[in-house]
Structure formats: structure tokens, C-alpha cells
Design an enzyme around this catalytic site. Structure first.
Site, short mmCIF file in Angstrom:
data_model
loop_
_atom_site.label_atom_id
_atom_site.label_comp_id
_atom_site.label_asym_id
_atom_site.label_seq_id
_atom_site.Cartn_x
_atom_site.Cartn_y
_atom_site.Cartn_z
CG ASP A 76 -1.79 1.21 1.29
OD1 ASP A 76 -2.15 1.72 0.22
OD2 ASP A 76 -2.14 1.65 2.41
CD GLU B 215 -4.37 1.84 -2.78
OE1 GLU B 215 -4.67 1.29 -1.71
OE2 GLU B 215 -4.32 3.07 -2.93
CG ASP C 239 -0.97 3.22 6.11
OD1 ASP C 239 -1.03 4.02 5.18
OD2 ASP C 239 -1.28 3.50 7.28
#
Lengths: 196, 196
Positions: free
Chosen positions: A7, A68, A141
């Protein structure tokens, strides 16, 4: 399949390793958050993130990286930093010949919760559940990095089946087109003969 | 001062080397555009850009890198790719301990043409003129990379003078504050004596 989920972010970059087993079983191997100082120059922060990613790649030897895909964020400056952090990690993976898959936040949420609009609490709850963790991963996260790894493990077989099906369909369409063209040529011949 | 200017992009990444002389004199050493195939995976494209940047850093040994700071673009997908291309080049520079400066497009335009809103033709015209080129650099990405290098050469001395002035002003402000505090303490003493 061992997946490194990322992430991306400059201030906090979630990173996690998840192993996929048979069916939908998944197992968390490691999870952490890479942090870089807000007041450091951008290039130095990117280097610290790349260095940390290299350590993870060395230690856990994943088969694939799941990052991501950043689409847009309210804060453009943050979005750019996020894209750059993801970019340098993708570069580290590419330098090792590892495939890099990008999944959007809504693809990840949909894979885990059934809804692309699920909130952070719901994603964390599902990540905790499917990995059989005794405690919810924190901060968000870290949970998102685990979620991205799981998302890839679950979506990858479907995506490759889809790609296979698309290739087969394209092949069939081509064969059909060729048959049509052959039929048209056969039909056209007597016509031309008549015209002569 | 030798500056490597970069107009980042995945499809076309402008790259240029400019030497700064005395005063405002500048000299173009090299300029080119790095291109990567649109249909290649993102991580591979980023690697190709990083590899090309490494070659330029090896060959031209710049003192500093000047990269366009991406703020926003109409197409978010393009903006992200642009940010990522700039990010991996910044990483290459940081790994060599080279400073990386970011300048916005309007800072570059203002440095070259006097207006932050100048159009591409005007920027290209000024780049051609100040470098004394016989032909306008093409495509626009090449001209922009030269422009970013020139912008850094011209702005860097001003920026360091500004930083020095700000440091001096902060020092003076602190000294003034300290004097005020000392005066306040002296003024407060007799008052307290009176109250006793």
C-alpha cells in the site's frame, strides 16, 4: 504462491507478505509499515522506500508483487508521492524479473468484502478474519498491504482464466471470420463469371 | 554546474544535459527523448526509463538533477505515470548521492520567458535562443527537458541566496525576541517588588 502486497505512500508505506494455499486459504507471513521522515528530500525518501523494499524482496522472495493502483486522491501532492513510492517498488521488482500486478482500492475491497465501497474498518475486519489473526493489523496501511496481497492471490487465477477465455474467443472469432471470407469468395466467383 | 533536466513521462521522457557558465550563459551538451512501448507492463516501462537514466548519469556525470514537479493533469492516469517516471529517475540520482531539484512547469516557464503561463512555442523559442541552437529542439518534451535544466541553473543561485537571507532574518528575529524577553523580565521585576 507468495505475494508481496504494497500500500504505497511516502510517510507510511504498508508492506506485507502472504502465502496462498489450496482454495481460498491464505497465511500471513509478515507485515510492517515503512516510514520516511516528512522533512527529508523527496528523492531521499524514495531511496529509503526502495532500500526497505529490497530488504523485503531479499528476505521473503515473493513470486509476485501486488501494488495499489493510485487513481486519484483529494490531495494531488499526496497522490503524486503515493504514485512515486509505488513506482520505485515496482522498479525494484522489475529489476529482479518479478511480475508486478496493480489492483485498484475498489478491486481489493470487492475481493475481500464483496463491496468495492467497503470502509477501512470492514476491510481490516475481513483481513483479520481470513488470515485468522488474533489481533487486527494496525495501522490501516498494514491492513491494506495484507488486503492487496490476498486480493492478488484470489483474483490472479480468475484473471488468468479470463485471459485464456478471451484468447479462445478471439481464436474462434478469427476462424469464423476466415470461414465467412472463404464463403464470400466462393459466392463472388460465379457472379464474376456471369459478368464476363 | 552541469544539470541533467528531465521532463518525465512513460511514453516520452525528455532528458537533457546543460552546462551553466558565468552569468546567464548556458550550453547544451545533449538532449534526447526516452520512449517506452505503450503496451509493455508499467514496471517494465519504469525499468527501461531507469536504465536509460543510469546511462545518462554514467556518461554525462551531472552535478544535480532538475525534474519537473507534477501537480495535476487532466488525465489522472497520465499524471500518475509521469510522477512514477520522475520518481524512478530521482531514485537513480539519490542512489548516486546527487541532489534532485523539482521545479513546477510554471517556474520553468517563468524562468525562461518571464511568464509562468507561456505556451510551448514560446518556451521552445526561448530555449533555442538562450542555448544558441541553430534548430528548435523537438519534440516539446526535449525542449522542456532543456528548459528544466536551464531553469535550475538560473534559479539555484537565487534560491540559495534566498535561503541564506531567510536564515539571517530568522536569526535577527530570534535575537530581537530574546531582547524583548529580557526587557520584559527587567520591567516585570520592580512591579513584583511593588506587589509584595
Amino acid at each position: 504462491m507468495r505475494v508481496l502486497g504494497v500500500d504505497p505512500g511516502l510517510t507510511r508505506c504498508g508492506i506485507a507478505v502472504v502465502d496462498g494455499g489450496t482454495g481460498r486459504s491464505v497465511r500471513a507471513i509478515a507485515v510492517d509499515v515503512i516510514r520516511t521522515p516528512v522533512d527529508a528530500p523527496l528523492a531521499v525518501r524514495l531511496m529509503q522506500i526502495a532500500d526497505a523494499a529490497e530488504l523485503w524482496l531479499d528476505r521473503y522472495r515473493p513470486d509476485v508483487i501486488s501494488v495499489e493502483r493510485v487513481f486519484s486522491q483529494h490531495n494531488v501532492r499526496t497522490a503524486m508521492g503515493t504514485a512515486q513510492a509505488g513506482g520505485v517498488i515496482a522498479l525494484c521488482a522489475a529489476r529482479r524479473d518479478l511480475p508486478v500486478a496493480f489492483h485498484t482500492p475498489s478491486e481489493m475491497k470487492a475481493a475481500l468484502t464483496g463491496s468495492g465501497r467497503a470502509d477501512k474498518a470492514q476491510v481490516t475486519a475481513m483481513v483479520t478474519k481470513v488470515l485468522g489473526l488474533t489481533e487486527a493489523p494496525k495501522p490501516a496501511d498494514a491492513a491494506d498491504a495484507l488486503g492487496l496481497a490476498i486480493c492478488h492471490i484470489w483474483r490472479a487465477p480468475m484473471q488468468s482464466r479470463l485471459a485464456e477465455a478471451q484468447a479462445r474467443a478471439a481464436q474462434l472469432a478469427q476462424a469464423h471470420k476466415a470461414r465467412l471470407a472463404a464463403a464470400a469468395r466462393t459466392a463472388a466467383k460465379p457472379a464474376r463469371t456471369r459478368n464476363k
